[in-house]
Motif scaffolding. Sequence first.
Motif, PDB file in Angstrom:
ATOM      1  N   TYR A 155       7.730  -6.036  11.672  1.00  0.00           N
ATOM      2  CA  TYR A 155       6.241  -5.807  11.741  1.00  0.00           C
ATOM      3  C   TYR A 155       5.667  -6.892  12.780  1.00  0.00           C
ATOM      4  O   TYR A 155       4.516  -6.876  12.999  1.00  0.00           O
ATOM      5  CB  TYR A 155       5.637  -5.318  10.655  1.00  0.00           C
ATOM      6  CG  TYR A 155       5.822  -4.034  10.064  1.00  0.00           C
ATOM      7  CD1 TYR A 155       5.854  -2.838  10.492  1.00  0.00           C
ATOM      8  CD2 TYR A 155       6.724  -4.143   8.781  1.00  0.00           C
ATOM      9  CE1 TYR A 155       6.222  -1.659  10.279  1.00  0.00           C
ATOM     10  CE2 TYR A 155       7.008  -2.931   8.207  1.00  0.00           C
ATOM     11  CZ  TYR A 155       6.723  -1.729   8.830  1.00  0.00           C
ATOM     12  OH  TYR A 155       7.097  -0.540   8.407  1.00  0.00           O
ATOM     13  N   SER A 169       3.284   0.929   6.975  1.00  0.00           N
ATOM     14  CA  SER A 169       4.743   0.974   6.641  1.00  0.00           C
ATOM     15  C   SER A 169       5.360   2.073   6.960  1.00  0.00           C
ATOM     16  O   SER A 169       4.788   3.290   6.817  1.00  0.00           O
ATOM     17  CB  SER A 169       5.230   0.269   5.254  1.00  0.00           C
ATOM     18  OG  SER A 169       4.494  -0.671   4.995  1.00  0.00           O
ATOM     19  N   VAL A 202       9.161  -1.767   2.262  1.00  0.00           N
ATOM     20  CA  VAL A 202       7.797  -1.331   2.278  1.00  0.00           C
ATOM     21  C   VAL A 202       7.047  -2.633   2.333  1.00  0.00           C
ATOM     22  O   VAL A 202       7.368  -3.755   1.423  1.00  0.00           O
ATOM     23  CB  VAL A 202       7.598  -0.691   0.974  1.00  0.00           C
ATOM     24  CG1 VAL A 202       5.948  -0.451   1.100  1.00  0.00           C
ATOM     25  CG2 VAL A 202       8.293   0.579   1.046  1.00  0.00           C
ATOM     26  N   ASP A 203       6.078  -2.974   3.263  1.00  0.00           N
ATOM     27  CA  ASP A 203       5.219  -4.230   3.611  1.00  0.00           C
ATOM     28  C   ASP A 203       3.968  -3.800   2.717  1.00  0.00           C
ATOM     29  O   ASP A 203       3.048  -3.020   3.091  1.00  0.00           O
ATOM     30  CB  ASP A 203       4.980  -4.393   4.738  1.00  0.00           C
ATOM     31  CG  ASP A 203       4.097  -5.505   4.971  1.00  0.00           C
ATOM     32  OD1 ASP A 203       3.445  -6.281   3.773  1.00  0.00           O
ATOM     33  OD2 ASP A 203       3.673  -5.960   6.067  1.00  0.00           O
ATOM     34  N   ILE A 209       1.627   3.961   4.218  1.00  0.00           N
ATOM     35  CA  ILE A 209       2.995   4.204   4.215  1.00  0.00           C
ATOM     36  C   ILE A 209       3.079   5.461   5.168  1.00  0.00           C
ATOM     37  O   ILE A 209       2.592   6.622   4.357  1.00  0.00           O
ATOM     38  CB  ILE A 209       3.280   4.059   2.965  1.00  0.00           C
ATOM     39  CG1 ILE A 209       5.064   4.086   3.098  1.00  0.00           C
ATOM     40  CG2 ILE A 209       3.015   4.951   2.008  1.00  0.00           C
ATOM     41  CD1 ILE A 209       5.670   3.729   1.929  1.00  0.00           C
TER      42      ILE A 209
END
Length: 396
Positions: A155, A169, A202-203, A209
């Motif tokens: 990202y 995400s 996953v951020d 999301i």
Amino acid sequence: MSKFFDLEVLNDHSTPDRNVDDCLIDDSDLKRLLKGKKNVLLIEPNYPRKYAPSGLGRIASYIKEKNNGQVTFARSHVRDKNFDLVCITSLFTFDAQTVLKTINRSQSLYPNTPIVIGGVFASLMPKYIVQNAKTNNIRIFTGCSKFLDKYPIDYSVDWRLKNEWKDFSYIFTTRGCPNKCAYCCVWRIEKHRVIQNWKDQVDIVRPNIVVCDNNLTFQSWSHIVDVTDFIKRYELAALFDGGFDCKYINEDFAKLFKDMKFCKSGMRSAFDRIDEDGQFQRGIETLKKYVSRASMLAFVIYNFNDTPKEADYRARECNRLNVRPYPQRYVPLKSVTRDEHYVGKHWTDNLARAFRNFWLVPRYFKHMEFQTYIKDKKVRAQFGLTDKDISFYDWS
């Protein structure tokens, strides 16, 4: 020659003597090509899209983590002759000419640099690419890479997303779908598997999301619980882009989504086939006990082997259930142009265009019937509807 048949078609620049097998690579070949590369150009051809390019995003992470290298992302090209590798992604087959122009331009700018092409179009039509590209310096990866699926999207790269899609995400927790719908490409290019480290991708700093799984409802109960618990634990707003298969939805499944936050139209399903009549309605009614209808959307494919009345019924059932219908006009999987519109045997092009317009606009479908809409003089003029077009609805 029709551009709507289930074989790769060639344009005037085709070179049929090329062997597609010489250009195809598998997962181990792809890994060898990426190994050690320090300066990689990632290109997403300049076709319309919403989300970050998943494959390129994972390649970016791999290059930085494994090779301590750098990547450059472009929607077109950059004039730098020092790239070790050029990676080009692809999406819909009807953007074939945009992808081919990108490939040929890459060969012109970087004649000594290997070019790797992947994505949906490349997976469905590698032969078409090989026989229409003006270069032999290409390698085509088909399907989904197991080793790249272990890496998150990078990202830190500016993927040129619109603002509304920047705080997400984008993840797959699984690949594949057990259904073999004739109009769908998923089962043709993805084999089922669970991506074990999906949580690491996953951020959680990002508030939203997108779960891109093509059929999360088919997965094991423990996996579904794991996904829903994770999303709720970190209070992420979810968008389940692949949609839920209503025949798998029961009370226990629906309860998992109680108190989950959703993005706009984040709880998605589909009413694509008339033989799902009854199953779809039961599944939606069960979900609505625990999920706000404002979060719900249902895809409605049309112009396949359905009739206009049947498609209209499926869309009306969505509306009756207070679920937003989203009409998706069927395009053959190997159509290579946006210039021509495939027309199903029970449809006309004018009727198909009017159907999409009607079911996209709530002020129409919430206040009148489609049959009334297409008989309005202004609508007839807008879409060029004739008595013959309207008769396709009346007769179906």
